[in-house]
Motif scaffolding. Structure first.
Motif, short mmCIF file in Angstrom:
data_model
loop_
_atom_site.label_atom_id
_atom_site.label_comp_id
_atom_site.label_asym_id
_atom_site.label_seq_id
_atom_site.Cartn_x
_atom_site.Cartn_y
_atom_site.Cartn_z
N GLN A 77 0.87 -1.17 0.00
CA GLN A 77 0.00 0.00 0.00
C GLN A 77 0.90 1.22 0.00
N PRO A 78 0.68 2.14 -0.91
CA PRO A 78 1.53 3.35 -0.94
C PRO A 78 1.47 4.09 0.39
N GLY A 79 2.61 4.57 0.81
CA GLY A 79 2.66 5.39 2.03
C GLY A 79 2.89 4.61 3.30
N LEU A 80 2.98 3.28 3.25
CA LEU A 80 3.24 2.50 4.47
C LEU A 80 4.69 2.66 4.89
N SER A 81 4.89 2.75 6.18
CA SER A 81 6.27 2.75 6.69
C SER A 81 6.75 1.30 6.76
N SER A 82 8.05 1.16 6.96
CA SER A 82 8.60 -0.20 7.05
C SER A 82 8.02 -0.93 8.26
N ARG A 83 7.82 -0.24 9.34
CA ARG A 83 7.25 -0.87 10.56
C ARG A 83 5.79 -1.28 10.34
N GLU A 84 5.04 -0.47 9.62
CA GLU A 84 3.64 -0.82 9.33
C GLU A 84 3.57 -2.03 8.40
N LEU A 85 4.43 -2.06 7.39
CA LEU A 85 4.45 -3.21 6.49
C LEU A 85 4.91 -4.46 7.23
N GLN A 86 5.87 -4.30 8.12
CA GLN A 86 6.32 -5.44 8.93
C GLN A 86 5.17 -6.01 9.75
N ALA A 87 4.43 -5.13 10.42
CA ALA A 87 3.30 -5.58 11.24
C ALA A 87 2.25 -6.30 10.40
N LEU A 88 1.95 -5.75 9.22
CA LEU A 88 0.99 -6.40 8.32
C LEU A 88 1.49 -7.77 7.87
N ALA A 89 2.77 -7.83 7.49
CA ALA A 89 3.34 -9.09 6.99
C ALA A 89 3.35 -10.16 8.08
N LEU A 90 3.79 -9.81 9.28
CA LEU A 90 3.83 -10.77 10.37
C LEU A 90 2.43 -11.27 10.71
N ALA A 91 1.47 -10.36 10.76
CA ALA A 91 0.08 -10.75 11.05
C ALA A 91 -0.47 -11.67 9.95
N GLU A 92 -0.15 -11.36 8.72
CA GLU A 92 -0.62 -12.18 7.59
C GLU A 92 -0.04 -13.58 7.63
N ILE A 93 1.24 -13.69 7.90
CA ILE A 93 1.91 -15.00 7.98
C ILE A 93 1.29 -15.84 9.09
N ARG A 94 1.12 -15.22 10.24
CA ARG A 94 0.55 -15.95 11.39
C ARG A 94 -0.90 -16.36 11.12
N SER A 95 -1.66 -15.49 10.50
CA SER A 95 -3.05 -15.79 10.19
C SER A 95 -3.16 -16.93 9.18
N GLU A 96 -2.35 -16.87 8.15
CA GLU A 96 -2.33 -17.94 7.14
C GLU A 96 -1.97 -19.28 7.79
N PHE A 97 -0.99 -19.25 8.67
CA PHE A 97 -0.56 -20.48 9.34
C PHE A 97 -1.69 -21.04 10.20
N GLN A 98 -2.31 -20.18 11.02
CA GLN A 98 -3.39 -20.64 11.89
C GLN A 98 -4.56 -21.20 11.08
N HIS A 99 -4.79 -20.62 9.93
CA HIS A 99 -5.87 -21.09 9.06
C HIS A 99 -5.61 -22.51 8.56
N ASN A 100 -4.35 -22.90 8.46
CA ASN A 100 -3.98 -24.19 7.90
C ASN A 100 -3.40 -25.17 8.91
#
Length: 172
Positions: A77-100
């Motif tokens: 997403q344009p305008g995201l900081s590195s910390r915001e993208l990190q938080a999104l990525a970590l949450a996405e990875i964990r969510s995907e894992f829990q789903h499976n």
């Protein structure tokens, strides 16, 4: 003792034994104790195989979804900081894992260990890449750092895990 009497005694015992054998056999069969195990295994395999194939398919999809190139492109997403993208990525990875997570029931222990390992490596990669950047770095800077790191590896760990999953699936 007479030979004919001896033979008639043996014949009497053989006939009695055969009758007892057949009675026991038919009784056990009628009670369900003599069902062939091949039939049970066939039923189990016909019901289990589709679940196993689906589990390998879902694990392959999980690996594809957390592969950094795909993950970062999906979360960009344009305008995201590195910390915001990190938080999104970590949450996405964990969510995907829990789903499976329940798919571990249908794949081998080696495959499950590989999936968990690649998840941990991805979480570590995202977290360590953000710490190597200045505080004001953008999400694009984080993406570049992660992809640059992956390009330096001799072997793509995501392709390695996918190859393991494919190999195990083929052996089914």
């Amino acid at each position: 003792m007479n030979t004919s009497v001896f033979l008639s005694e043996i014949l009497k015992y053989c006939i009695s034994g055969a009758i007892l054998f057949f009675l026991a056999y038919f009784f056990l069969q009628s009670q369900g104790h003599l069902r062939p195990p091949v039939r049970i295994n066939t039923v189990l395999n016909t019901q289990l195989l589709p679940l196993q194939l689906q589990a390998y398919e879902r694990m392959a999809l999980f690996i594809e979804r957390i592969t950094p190139g795909n993950l970062l492109l999906r979360l960009h997403q344009p305008g995201l900081s590195s910390r915001e993208l990190q938080a999104l990525a970590l949450a996405e990875i964990r969510s995907e894992f829990q789903h499976n997570v329940t798919q571990q029931l249908y794949i081998t222990s080696a495959a499950w260990r590989a999936v968990k390992s690649i998840r941990e490596e991805t979480l570590f990669l995202v977290s360590s890449a953000v710490t190597s950047l200045p505080g004001e770095a953008s999400g694009a800077d984080l993406s570049k750092a992660i992809l640059t790191h992956l390009a330096t590896l001799e072997e793509n760990p995501y392709e390695k895990v996918l190859a393991l999953l494919k190999q195990e699936m083929e052996s089914l």
